[in-house]
Design a protein around this motif. Structure first.
Motif, PDB file in Angstrom:
ATOM      1  N   GLU A 326      -3.832   9.481   3.179  1.00 21.40           N
ATOM      2  CA  GLU A 326      -4.230   8.745   2.044  1.00 21.40           C
ATOM      3  C   GLU A 326      -5.079   9.237   1.113  1.00 21.40           C
ATOM      4  OE1 GLU A 326      -5.895   5.502   4.024  1.00 21.40           O
ATOM      5  OE2 GLU A 326      -7.501   6.463   4.820  1.00 21.40           O
ATOM      6  N   VAL A 336      -4.115   5.184  -2.233  1.00 25.84           N
ATOM      7  CA  VAL A 336      -2.889   5.581  -2.262  1.00 25.84           C
ATOM      8  C   VAL A 336      -2.516   5.966  -0.767  1.00 25.84           C
ATOM      9  CG1 VAL A 336      -0.911   6.963  -3.222  1.00 25.84           C
ATOM     10  CG2 VAL A 336      -3.093   6.522  -4.442  1.00 25.84           C
ATOM     11  N   GLN A 337      -1.510   5.103  -0.264  1.00 27.84           N
ATOM     12  CA  GLN A 337      -1.041   5.326   1.136  1.00 27.84           C
ATOM     13  C   GLN A 337       0.269   6.179   1.048  1.00 27.84           C
ATOM     14  OE1 GLN A 337      -2.700   3.575   3.892  1.00 27.84           O
ATOM     15  NE2 GLN A 337      -1.878   5.454   4.971  1.00 27.84           N
ATOM     16  N   ASN A 407       7.554   4.605   4.946  1.00 26.45           N
ATOM     17  CA  ASN A 407       8.196   4.286   3.714  1.00 26.45           C
ATOM     18  C   ASN A 407       8.913   5.547   2.900  1.00 26.45           C
ATOM     19  OD1 ASN A 407       7.141   1.510   3.633  1.00 26.45           O
ATOM     20  ND2 ASN A 407       5.230   2.599   3.307  1.00 26.45           N
ATOM     21  N   GLN A 409       8.268   6.258  -0.254  1.00 20.37           N
ATOM     22  CA  GLN A 409       7.490   6.631  -1.274  1.00 20.37           C
ATOM     23  C   GLN A 409       6.049   6.175  -1.082  1.00 20.37           C
ATOM     24  OE1 GLN A 409       9.802   5.136  -4.738  1.00 20.37           O
ATOM     25  NE2 GLN A 409       8.223   3.553  -5.025  1.00 20.37           N
ATOM     26  N   THR A 411       2.766   4.269  -1.360  1.00 19.42           N
ATOM     27  CA  THR A 411       2.234   2.881  -1.869  1.00 19.42           C
ATOM     28  C   THR A 411       1.042   2.558  -2.142  1.00 19.42           C
ATOM     29  OG1 THR A 411       2.116   2.013   0.626  1.00 19.42           O
ATOM     30  CG2 THR A 411       4.235   1.915  -0.651  1.00 19.42           C
ATOM     31  N   ARG A 413      -2.629   0.471  -2.069  1.00 25.09           N
ATOM     32  CA  ARG A 413      -3.297  -0.789  -1.289  1.00 25.09           C
ATOM     33  C   ARG A 413      -4.592  -1.109  -1.865  1.00 25.09           C
ATOM     34  NH1 ARG A 413      -0.652  -1.779   3.388  1.00 25.09           N
ATOM     35  NH2 ARG A 413       0.913  -0.525   4.237  1.00 25.09           N
ATOM     36  N   GLU A 425      -0.490   0.600 -10.740  1.00 29.98           N
ATOM     37  CA  GLU A 425       0.884   0.777 -10.416  1.00 29.98           C
ATOM     38  C   GLU A 425       1.217   2.169 -10.454  1.00 29.98           C
ATOM     39  OE1 GLU A 425       4.977  -0.406 -12.657  1.00 29.98           O
ATOM     40  OE2 GLU A 425       3.137  -1.019 -13.865  1.00 29.98           O
TER      41      GLU A 425
END
Length: 611
Positions: A326, A336-337, A407, A409, A411, A413, A425
């Motif tokens: 992260e 950013v995870q 995942n 990609q 994601t 949080r 985004e």
């Protein structure tokens, strides 16, 4: 501040319908009926499906929520963590995952007369030490991959590999039983000599070896082996070793016949030192030593931060790349995870406890007690014939940590609102496939597993703070290089050269300076990607009538400039209608039909006539 959403009320209503669980501690080896159940992913989830998967789907959300039982939620779904060291505290003792694992490890009881071993234990026998073994249960900060288990034998070996940090603790189960012979006597005439054996002391020397480095253990806990400063950079072997040294005193009593056996002399002048070594090993990679450089480019405009570009450079294989988990924004407002997920499950639910027994009453040869070598031989001879009683017993929940990709990609949080109106985004990603298959999960593990991908570039917009910290899967810090640039527009123009080719040029929109050595992505062309030359141009060959050229953005570090994305489209003219070519094709078709009628039809008619 607790994140309250409208769905929280639904969660509480659903939880009221769940049965009240017992607070009584269950037998060892079973899933506990308290909050620590959340740490066990391979348990049965009897209430699975009673809540939507998007309601309080992460353990941190459950821990933060008020009036929500972690024990009840963990009967519904399983949880994963960003790193191998999650900070959550659950259960009646408010334990972290690491504390729970160590408490379970320390709950293992041992005694001198029995040994407790596991299905993977490599047992061996010494002279007085029986069923001895040391078995790796995992590492406190490391993780087993499981990735690539279905891609062939070599990959299967890699899937069992431990990914460990530079400093860590290996968890082991070391056990053995001790068996001494009964008193033995020999009679020669009117003299009887009896030997008896007493265990004075047992000492265990333990060590862990990674590559060419060895650390002797001085830990007070017999099941923890600590190491620090591991230097291995290539896939290597983690080995644990234990040497059990037993000090046995031999007492000689001499009797003479005088109506009965009368004790005439007692000596304890012989002490035996008997050593036996056991070991276990596992393939490992010290991921803290693998290559990964992280560069953050903060693109600023007059209004503030326009975007953040994270670039990750390093090898593209699982065993050579440091795996980041992260990236934290300044002020802990969000993160950013990455795609990686760590979960914990039981590797062993049962163990075997065995006891060695002598099969016959002992007799001994007439040997001189002063001959140590012959005494050792005598002991080995007396203790060779044994039988064993075994029983299966539950094993504590000494969990192992597993790594998977949850995942496809990364994601975002976010824990609180930002000072900007639009939501943060991720607008662009560049990456590569690390393996072709998803990590296989135990049938009772209710988690998601997908084929893992690594990423080289992540572009994030609508953020007002930069990244301040990047952490790996072991919760270790990865250095981040930050550079600040101003945004400047790029221009992408296209000129048609002929019916099949066009020239595309990339320039600075303000100065007209060509941008060389920059990647341009193509759609509808013979090539998917090209690189501009010294004049900022490339010549592309069409595959379709329309070719789209895209520049995704790039940084000029020397000028502290970030050139934003640009795109252009080239429309080619369709090929003109050729009436001569059409007539030629029709003529050829007519000739083929005529030949068929001339040569095939008469033969068919003649054959019909003779039928």
């Amino acid at each position: 501040m607790t994140d309250r959403r409208p769905l929280t009320g639904l969660v509480l209503v659903a939880l009221l319908a769940l049965p009240v669980v017992s607070a009584i501690t269950p037998p060892t080896g079973l899933a506990p009926n308290n909050g620590t159940r959340a740490f066990i992913s391979d348990d049965r989830d009897p209430d699975a499906g009673t809540l939507p998967p998007f309601v309080l789907s992460t353990l941190d959300a459950v821990v933060r929520a008020e009036n929500v039982s972690v024990a009840n939620i963990s009967r519904i779904r399983d949880f994963s963590y960003a790193t191998t060291q999650p900070p959550y505290r659950v259960g009646p003792n408010q334990q972290t995952l690491s504390e729970y694992r160590l408490a379970q490890l320390n709950s293992i009881q041992r005694n001198d007369s029995t040994s407790l071993w596991l299905p993977d234990s490599k047992r061996s026998n010494g002279t007085v030490v029986k069923d001895a073994h040391i078995t790796i249960l995992g590492t406190n900060e490391g993780v087993r991959t499981g990735i690539g288990a279905e891609e062939g034998n070599h990959a299967a070996n890699d899937s069992d590999r431990l990914l460990i940090p530079r400093n860590g603790t290996v968890l082991t189960q070391l056990d053995y039983s001790t068996l001494l012979p009964n008193r033995t006597c020999t009679v020669a005439g009117d003299t009887k000599t009896c030997l008896s054996y007493d265990l004075l002391e047992q000492q265990v020397d333990r060590s862990v070896r990674i590559g060419t480095q060895t650390w002797e253990s001085d830990s007070a806990s017999p099941r923890k082996l600590e190491y620090d400063g591991a230097k291995a950079t290539e896939p290597t072997t983690l080995q644990v070793r234990a040497t059990i040294t037993s000090t046995v005193a031999v007492t000689t009593k001499t009797y003479v016949r005088d109506g009965g056996w009368q004790l005439s002399n007692t000596t304890t002048d012989e002490t035996l030192s008997l050593s036996h070594t056991v070991q276990d090993s596992a393939p490992a990679v010290v991921t803290s030593n693998q290559n990964l450089s992280v560069t953050q480019t903060v693109v600023r405009s007059e209004e503030g931060i326009d975007r953040i570009i994270l670039q990750f450079e390093g090898p593209q294989t699982l065993s050579d790349r440091r795996l980041w988990s992260e990236a934290q924004f300044k002020g802990s407002t969000g993160r950013v995870q990455n795609v990686w997920s760590v979960y914990s499950q039981r590797r062993y639910t049962n163990a075997t406890r065995g006891r060695r027994l002598l099969t016959t009453s002992n007799t001994t040869l007439s040997l001189s007690p002063s001959n140590t070598t012959r005494l050792n031989q005598t002991l080995a001879q007396q203790l060779a014939a044994t039988n064993e009683r075994q029983r299966t017993v539950p094993f504590p929940n000494v969990l192992e940590l597993r790594l998977t990709a949850r995942n496809r990609q990364p994601t975002l949080r976010w824990t609180q609102n930002t000072s900007i109106t639009a939501a943060p985004e991720i607008t662009r990603l560049s990456g590569f496939n690390m393996t072709g298959d998803a990590t296989p999960l135990d049938r009772r593990v209710n988690l998601t597993s997908v084929p893992p991908r690594g990423y080289t570039t992540i572009v994030i917009t609508n953020v007002d703070q930069p990244i301040t910290e990047v952490r790996d899967i072991h919760n270790g810090s990865i250095p981040v290089t930050t550079q600040t640039v101003r945004e400047q527009n790029a221009s992408l123009t296209a000129t048609t050269l002929n019916e099949t080719h066009a020239r595309v040029q990339l320039t600075d929109a303000r100065t007209g300076q060509p941008l060389s050595n920059r990647a341009v992505w193509l759609s509808g062309a013979a090539q998917g990607q090209v690189t501009t030359n010294a004049n900022g141009t490339v010549v592309v060959e069409r595959r379709d009538l329309y070719v789209t050229a895209s520049f995704t953005g790039a940084t000029n570090v020397s000028q502290h400039v970030y050139y934003g994305p640009a795109q252009t489209r080239v429309a080619f003219q369709p090929e003109p209608f050729n009436i001569y070519q059409l007539l030629t094709s029709l003529a050829g078709a007519l000739v083929s039909v005529a030949a068929f009628l001339v040569f095939f039809v008469p033969f068919a008619y003649m054959r019909r006539g003779t039928g």
